[in-house]
Design an enzyme around this catalytic site. Structure first.
Site, PDB file in Angstrom:
ATOM      1  N   SER A   1       4.670 -17.569  10.635  1.00  0.00           N
ATOM      2  CA  SER A   1       4.224 -16.826   9.801  1.00  0.00           C
ATOM      3  C   SER A   1       3.081 -15.599   9.975  1.00  0.00           C
ATOM      4  CB  SER A   1       3.648 -17.310   8.641  1.00  0.00           C
ATOM      5  OG  SER A   1       4.366 -18.438   7.651  1.00  0.00           O
TER       6      SER A   1
ATOM      7  N   GLU B   1       1.455   2.493   6.709  1.00  0.00           N
ATOM      8  CA  GLU B   1       2.395   3.088   5.226  1.00  0.00           C
ATOM      9  C   GLU B   1       2.196   1.348   4.858  1.00  0.00           C
ATOM     10  OE1 GLU B   1       2.190   5.575   9.134  1.00  0.00           O
ATOM     11  OE2 GLU B   1       2.843   3.237   8.837  1.00  0.00           O
ATOM     12  N   SER B   2       2.045   0.530   5.133  1.00  0.00           N
ATOM     13  CA  SER B   2       1.796  -1.057   3.877  1.00  0.00           C
ATOM     14  C   SER B   2       2.005  -1.679   5.756  1.00  0.00           C
ATOM     15  CB  SER B   2       3.340  -0.689   3.240  1.00  0.00           C
ATOM     16  OG  SER B   2       3.110  -1.931   3.026  1.00  0.00           O
TER      17      SER B   2
ATOM     18  N   HIS C   1       8.228 -15.189   7.562  1.00  0.00           N
ATOM     19  CA  HIS C   1       8.042 -16.587   7.993  1.00  0.00           C
ATOM     20  C   HIS C   1       9.623 -16.889   8.505  1.00  0.00           C
ATOM     21  CE1 HIS C   1       6.576 -20.005   6.875  1.00  0.00           C
ATOM     22  NE2 HIS C   1       7.202 -21.298   7.210  1.00  0.00           N
TER      23      HIS C   1
ATOM     24  N   CYS D   1       5.357   2.745   2.548  1.00  0.00           N
ATOM     25  CA  CYS D   1       5.362   4.475   1.711  1.00  0.00           C
ATOM     26  C   CYS D   1       5.365   5.179   2.514  1.00  0.00           C
ATOM     27  CB  CYS D   1       3.625   3.709   1.779  1.00  0.00           C
ATOM     28  SG  CYS D   1       3.365   2.294   0.790  1.00  0.00           S
TER      29      CYS D   1
ATOM     30  N   HIS E   1     -13.125 -34.485  31.403  1.00  0.00           N
ATOM     31  CA  HIS E   1     -12.786 -34.743  32.085  1.00  0.00           C
ATOM     32  C   HIS E   1     -13.976 -36.035  33.025  1.00  0.00           C
ATOM     33  CE1 HIS E   1      -9.458 -31.457  32.060  1.00  0.00           C
ATOM     34  NE2 HIS E   1      -8.759 -33.190  32.802  1.00  0.00           N
TER      35      HIS E   1
ATOM     36  N   ASP F   1      -3.270 -31.379  34.560  1.00  0.00           N
ATOM     37  CA  ASP F   1      -4.229 -29.998  34.491  1.00  0.00           C
ATOM     38  C   ASP F   1      -5.299 -29.531  35.898  1.00  0.00           C
ATOM     39  OD1 ASP F   1      -6.560 -30.881  33.699  1.00  0.00           O
ATOM     40  OD2 ASP F   1      -5.505 -31.891  32.138  1.00  0.00           O
TER      41      ASP F   1
ATOM     42  N   GLU G   1       2.269 -36.883  38.329  1.00  0.00           N
ATOM     43  CA  GLU G   1       2.404 -36.344  37.968  1.00  0.00           C
ATOM     44  C   GLU G   1       4.242 -35.918  37.230  1.00  0.00           C
ATOM     45  OE1 GLU G   1       2.963 -33.890  33.967  1.00  0.00           O
ATOM     46  OE2 GLU G   1       0.335 -34.519  34.572  1.00  0.00           O
TER      47      GLU G   1
ATOM     48  N   ASP H   1       7.782 -40.564  37.870  1.00  0.00           N
ATOM     49  CA  ASP H   1       7.425 -41.082  36.810  1.00  0.00           C
ATOM     50  C   ASP H   1       6.110 -42.020  36.987  1.00  0.00           C
ATOM     51  OD1 ASP H   1       7.459 -42.172  34.063  1.00  0.00           O
ATOM     52  OD2 ASP H   1       9.885 -43.126  34.270  1.00  0.00           O
ATOM     53  N   GLY H   2       5.364 -41.735  35.757  1.00  0.00           N
ATOM     54  CA  GLY H   2       4.059 -42.604  36.756  1.00  0.00           C
ATOM     55  C   GLY H   2       4.736 -43.513  35.899  1.00  0.00           C
TER      56      GLY H   2
ATOM     57  N   SER I   1      -1.275 -36.765  27.489  1.00  0.00           N
ATOM     58  CA  SER I   1      -1.058 -36.913  26.403  1.00  0.00           C
ATOM     59  C   SER I   1      -0.470 -37.510  25.500  1.00  0.00           C
ATOM     60  CB  SER I   1       0.345 -34.914  26.791  1.00  0.00           C
ATOM     61  OG  SER I   1       1.589 -35.830  26.662  1.00  0.00           O
ATOM     62  N   ASP I   2      -0.211 -37.040  24.727  1.00  0.00           N
ATOM     63  CA  ASP I   2      -0.373 -38.003  23.100  1.00  0.00           C
ATOM     64  C   ASP I   2       1.053 -38.272  23.308  1.00  0.00           C
ATOM     65  OD1 ASP I   2      -2.598 -36.789  22.291  1.00  0.00           O
ATOM     66  OD2 ASP I   2      -1.858 -34.605  20.675  1.00  0.00           O
TER      67      ASP I   2
ATOM     68  N   PRO J   1       7.445 -37.087  26.572  1.00  0.00           N
ATOM     69  CA  PRO J   1       7.770 -38.499  28.195  1.00  0.00           C
ATOM     70  C   PRO J   1       6.293 -38.706  28.275  1.00  0.00           C
ATOM     71  CG  PRO J   1       7.353 -35.878  28.644  1.00  0.00           C
ATOM     72  CD  PRO J   1       7.263 -35.848  26.936  1.00  0.00           C
TER      73      PRO J   1
END
Length: 427
Positions: A55, A62-63, A68, A83, A204, A228, A248, A279-280, A300-301, A305
């Site tokens: 959004s 002019e406005s 969205h 306007c 960290h 990172d 990683e 792949d760990g 990560s969350d 992966p």
């Protein structure tokens, strides 16, 4: 012109889902559409709603132009209101249709404030004091573009400078870097905050120095994730470490960090580091038994992966390749933001390790949703993280490394859980 303004209500169908979910792209497209229509831009404000939707509004002299998006439906609703007769909103319509790669666009124009229905009032403005005040002063254009990390019930928004410094859709996830006003450069993966320059040290320092202060003889370390670079930076401060293997899965995360987050990625060229892009989960599965002194799961969350890094099978392999007396730490989510994953991971680790060798501890990280974040310390018959703490060593490391979050008092306090968390974990 027989009205005060022209109002065009627009619907774009069949747009690019990727573009409709990209805040910087949409903001720049809307700003460009306003400029090309002849408008004078005052400000822009844009928000992302994770996982889908943007959004925003471009305020013009002019406005306004507002939007969205529904990326999941490839649909955008746009509101163009101008306007006077100096701006052509249909120019904006054509530009946005092309920018969003819309297959179809429909619009209806409404004349707002029809003059034959209005009566002009006489307003006394007073005597102007000098000639300067009679001149039109064009306001300075300001941007307000926001990155939002959210789930279905709560969100955290961080204002950034508008442009995406790095954006790559890898085979695994979308990696982005933004330059925020309050927290410096921010790394995001799939619209979730991974770290920022200003507050990354809390994460960290706590995931690394808590176990390394307790285990001063760690030599062989495995890091899963952590693209990172912050975790390996902290590990390699300790001279007794002989080798660090980092696995990683996504090379794009490493590359983004090297280019835009030098304060985190400074250890990638360290001679003791072996960086593996793989792949760990599979790497741990193939690792020999009793091999590592310390394992860090800097994931990560638990989506995409990283989902497998929250499984029982993965942690059984972690336990197997950890030497007797070794230690493991993992980021274990927020007790508020991702309660289900937090509780399930804690119970999983207690099934694999001795329940008396699994300890949850906390840190506070402003750019993570709710601010409260957890880690879990597990040992394979090793030391207790609090009763075996060497206060003098802890203080020495904190001072020698000039740590910004970790110290000996924080070390002990981090394991003092609020009652609601202890209850949540069944302790």
């Amino acid at each position: 012109m027989k009205s005060l303004g022209r109002h065009i209500l627009v619907e774009f169908h069949g747009c690019s889902s990727e573009i409709l979910n990209d805040v910087p792209c949409i903001e720049s497209s809307m700003v460009n559409a306003a400029k090309e229509s002849g408008a004078t831009i005052i400000s822009s404000v844009f928000h992302h709603f994770s996982p889908f939707g943007v959004s925003g509004v471009v305020v013009i002299q002019e406005s306004h132009l507002a939007i969205h998006t529904w990326p999941e439906y490839r649909y955008a609703a746009v509101d163009l209101f101008t306007c006077g007769d100096s701006v052509n909103p249909w120019t904006s319509y054509k530009i946005l249709k092309q920018a969003f790669q819309a297959e179809h666009g429909s619009a209806v124009e409404i004349n707002r404030g029809q003059l034959d229905l209005l009566e002009k009032a006489s307003i006394e403005l007073g005597e102007l004091r000098n000639e300067a005040t009679q001149q039109l002063i064009v306001p300075k254009y300001s941007r307000s573009v926001w990155f939002t990390d959210r789930n279905e019930n709560m969100a955290l928004s961080i204002r950034h400078k508008g442009d995406c410094l790095f954006r790559e859709k890898s085979p695994y996830q979308t990696v982005e870097v933004f330059d925020t006003f309050e927290y410096g450069k921010l790394l995001a993966v799939d619209k979730m905050v991974m770290c920022s320059e200003k507050d990354e040290k809390a994460y960290h320092e706590m995931i690394i120095h808590v176990p390394m202060v307790i285990e001063p003889h760690v030599k062989n370390v495995l890091v899963i994730g952590g693209g990172d670079g912050g975790s390996i930076r902290e590990i390699l401060r300790h001279a007794h470490v002989e080798r660090v293997t980092m696995v990683e899965i996504d090379e794009a995360v490493v590359r983004a960090s090297k280019e835009f987050l030098p304060s985190l990625s400074s250890a990638f060229d360290h001679p003791k580091l072996k960086l593996i892009i793989d792949d760990g989960i599979e790497y741990v599965k193939q690792s020999p038994e009793n091999h590592f002194d310390m394992i860090v799961v800097d994931s990560s969350d638990p989506v995409g992966p990283a989902e497998g890094l929250f499984s029982k099978e993965f942690y059984q392999d972690v336990y197997r390749c950890l030497r007797p007396g070794g230690v493991m730490t993992a980021q274990s989510e927020s007790p508020h933001f991702n309660q289900k994953a937090f509780v399930e991971l804690n119970h999983c680790l207690k099934e694999i390790f001795d329940p008396k060798s699994v300890f949850c501890y906390l840190a506070f990280i402003p750019t993570y949703p709710t601010g409260m974040w957890s880690f879990t310390y597990c040992t394979k018959g090793g030391k207790h993280p609090v009763t075996d703490l060497d206060q003098q060593r802890s203080q020495q490391i904190s001072k020698e490394f000039n740590l910004q979050y970790y110290n000996s008092n924080i070390h002990g306090a981090a394991f003092c859980l609020p009652t609601f968390i202890s209850t949540m974990l069944g302790e």
